[in-house]
Design a protein around this motif. Structure first.
Motif, mmCIF file in Angstrom:
data_model
loop_
_atom_site.group_PDB
_atom_site.id
_atom_site.type_symbol
_atom_site.label_atom_id
_atom_site.label_comp_id
_atom_site.label_asym_id
_atom_site.label_seq_id
_atom_site.Cartn_x
_atom_site.Cartn_y
_atom_site.Cartn_z
ATOM 1 N N MET A 1 0.842 -1.193 0.000
ATOM 2 C CA MET A 1 0.000 0.000 0.000
ATOM 3 C C MET A 1 0.884 1.253 0.000
ATOM 4 S SD MET A 1 -3.086 0.806 2.643
ATOM 5 C CE MET A 1 -4.205 -0.532 2.348
ATOM 6 N N SER A 2 0.695 2.120 -0.972
ATOM 7 C CA SER A 2 1.539 3.329 -1.046
ATOM 8 C C SER A 2 1.199 4.292 0.082
ATOM 9 C CB SER A 2 1.332 4.024 -2.391
ATOM 10 O OG SER A 2 0.070 4.641 -2.401
ATOM 11 N N SER A 3 2.130 5.187 0.348
ATOM 12 C CA SER A 3 1.925 6.091 1.473
ATOM 13 C C SER A 3 0.743 7.022 1.221
ATOM 14 C CB SER A 3 3.185 6.908 1.750
ATOM 15 O OG SER A 3 3.450 7.739 0.623
ATOM 16 N N THR B 1 -2.004 6.253 -0.448
ATOM 17 C CA THR B 1 -3.217 5.465 -0.199
ATOM 18 C C THR B 1 -3.501 5.418 1.299
ATOM 19 O OG1 THR B 1 -2.530 4.063 -2.032
ATOM 20 C CG2 THR B 1 -4.332 3.259 -0.666
ATOM 21 N N TRP B 2 -2.455 5.154 2.053
ATOM 22 C CA TRP B 2 -2.612 5.079 3.499
ATOM 23 C C TRP B 2 -3.088 6.419 4.064
ATOM 24 C CZ3 TRP B 2 -3.710 1.712 6.765
ATOM 25 C CH2 TRP B 2 -3.513 1.922 8.151
ATOM 26 N N GLU B 3 -2.575 7.501 3.485
ATOM 27 C CA GLU B 3 -3.016 8.831 3.913
ATOM 28 C C GLU B 3 -4.516 9.026 3.693
ATOM 29 O OE1 GLU B 3 -1.010 12.420 2.347
ATOM 30 O OE2 GLU B 3 0.784 11.481 3.227
ATOM 31 N N VAL C 1 -6.722 6.692 3.523
ATOM 32 C CA VAL C 1 -7.447 5.848 4.492
ATOM 33 C C VAL C 1 -7.542 6.562 5.841
ATOM 34 C CG1 VAL C 1 -7.392 3.694 5.820
ATOM 35 C CG2 VAL C 1 -6.831 3.676 3.389
ATOM 36 N N THR C 2 -6.407 7.051 6.351
ATOM 37 C CA THR C 2 -6.416 7.639 7.694
ATOM 38 C C THR C 2 -7.190 8.952 7.732
ATOM 39 O OG1 THR C 2 -4.258 8.618 7.201
ATOM 40 C CG2 THR C 2 -4.284 6.582 8.523
#
Lengths: 247, 228
Positions: free
Chosen positions: B1-3, B5-7, B9-10
């Motif tokens: 998961m790229s950073s 994408t994670w951003e 999500v959060t």
């Protein structure tokens, strides 16, 4: 005193009760016998208005009901509160413990204080030999035990009359004996009882009065001694058949 | 998961959960409680033995169940929110949603409750009546407590169904979970991620309800000896 006059009940073409005239004396045990479908249960169920005959008169002490007229809710409740019923299939309330089965109606119908209803219920359960089962649910009990709870439940209302509709027909013989002992004791204590049964030995032992019903008609009513001397050919045939079934 | 994408999500998950807490959950709870009350009344009216003019009332309740089971929920929402103003009847989106969901879930649940009441053996009625109870006492003290056990699985179906049906409220301008997901997806061009997150939150809510159902089933079946 409880008395029926000219009572008729018709299901379609069939005369379930045909001009029934009978008195059920107080402090006596009346046993109703007859072949299946003869109207025994219909007769009993008419007495607490689970069935409504088409016409005829019903006297309960000072209360007189005319079956051809609408019967008020007040009269229905009054009558049912004075009569107790024990069913072939027990019909205990499965979601209530044995004790709560017995206290339910005294508390919520007679408005007894819970403490009083509970102590009465415990005494009744002891009387039918089930003091140790008070906190169990009915499904944990044998058929014979369930039926004895049902008897205690009906007695808790202190009814003037107790009705038993084939109370041991769903039980095997050993369990039947426990229930019959309770019934015999109630009869010996001069309760007013009406019992529908197929058990002729029991009928002989307990009855003060016998009613023989066939196709909704009373073919015999009177003392049990005479009945068991087989005064008519029909009674002879019936009793022979019943004896054959026992043997 | 790229950073990145994670951003997404959060940053989006809290917004979706906030929408769930502010809209999806209260909308479901309020509508279901009101719907159950309506369902119980409907079931009792339809099972009542009263004759005469009362039969008209029974007919009305039959008509209500027929109408709400025979038309789509989305269409019902549109009629209440966009249609009724033509007759001068206007509701806020919240009220329109609660009214529609209540009427809809009430119609289905009334059939569940009616069936559950009918499933209790007649001998229970007879035993209670011969003890001198009124019909009302028999219903509330003997029949309904047993009917609860029977109706629990199908009512849980309706409840879980309603949780998901509230997503339709997005169509009458309520910014619930699905709408929030839609809005973020439009900004981030990540529809797969966003709608999956929305689905995940629904999944979590419904899982909690499923677990709750099994506890309730155990509790209401405590008097039944053998469970298969």
């Amino acid at each position: 005193m409880l008395k029926l006059e000219h009572v008729n009940k018709i299901y379609g073409e069939r005369h379930a009760l045909n001009d029934v005239n009978i008195t059920f004396p107080e402090h006596k045990t009346t046993v109703i016998v007859g072949p299946s479908g003869s109207g025994k249960s219909t007769l009993l169920r008419s007495l607490n208005l689970l069935e409504r005959p088409e016409n005829g008169l019903y006297h309960f002490d000072d209360l007189t009901l005319d079956f051809s007229q609408p019967i008020s809710e007040k009269n229905v409740l009054q009558l049912r509160r004075q009569t107790g019923m024990v069913f072939q299939s027990f019909n205990l309330f499965p979601h209530l413990t044995v004790l709560k089965n017995v206290t339910e109606a005294p508390i919520h119908v007679l408005k007894q204080a819970p403490a009083i209803a509970t102590s009465t219920a415990k005494a009744l359960l002891a009387q039918v030999g089930l003091a140790d089962k008070a906190d169990q649910f009915p499904t944990a009990l044998s058929g014979g035990q369930q039926q004895r709870v049902a008897i205690a439940r009906a007695l808790a209302m202190k009814p003037k009359y107790m009705f038993f509709d084939e109370p041991t027909s769903a039980l095997d013989p050993e369990l039947e004996a426990d229930v019959l002992r309770v019934l015999l004791k109630l009869a010996q204590e001069h309760n007013s009882m009406i019992v529908v049964t197929h058990n002729m030995e029991f009928a002989k032992g307990v009855a003060d009065q016998i009613i023989f019903l066939e196709e909704g008609e009373i073919l015999y009513s009177g003392d049990p001694q005479t009945f068991f001397t087989e005064p008519t050919e029909r009674i002879h045939d019936f009793l022979s058949a019943m004896n054959f079934m026992i043997k | 998961m790229s950073s990145s994408t994670w951003e997404i999500v959060t940053s989006s998950l809290p917004q979706i959960i906030t929408a769930a807490v502010k809209y999806t959950i209260p909308l479901t709870l309020i509508s279901f409680v009101l719907g159950l009350i309506l369902a119980l009344i409907t079931a009792m009216v339809r099972l009542s033995l009263m004759r005469g003019p009362f039969q008209i009332v029974r007919g009305l309740f039959w008509g209500y169940v027929w109408l709400f089971r025979s038309t789509p929920l989305l269409v019902q929402l549109f009629i209440v929110f966009f249609g009724l103003p033509n007759l001068g009847i206007e509701f806020s989106p919240w009220i329109a949603a609660i009214i529609t969901f209540t009427l809809n879930v009430g119609a289905y649940s009334s059939e569940t409750i009616r069936a559950a009441i009918l499933s209790i053996p007649n001998g229970q009625w007879e035993a209670a009546l011969t003890l001198g109870m009124t019909r009302r006492q028999v219903l509330f003290r003997i029949i309904l407590p047993q009917a609860v056990r029977v109706s629990l699985p199908p009512l849980s179906n309706s409840f879980i169904g309603l949780v998901k049906d509230t997503s339709l409220a997005s169509s009458i301008t309520i910014v619930e979970m699905f709408t929030v997901g839609q809005q973020i997806s439009a900004k981030t061009y990540e529809p797969l991620l966003l709608y999956s997150l929305v689905a995940l939150v629904y999944l979590v809510i419904c899982t909690v309800l499923t677990i709750l159902q099994s506890y309730l089933e155990k509790w209401t079946s405590r008097y039944v000896p053998t469970q298969h």
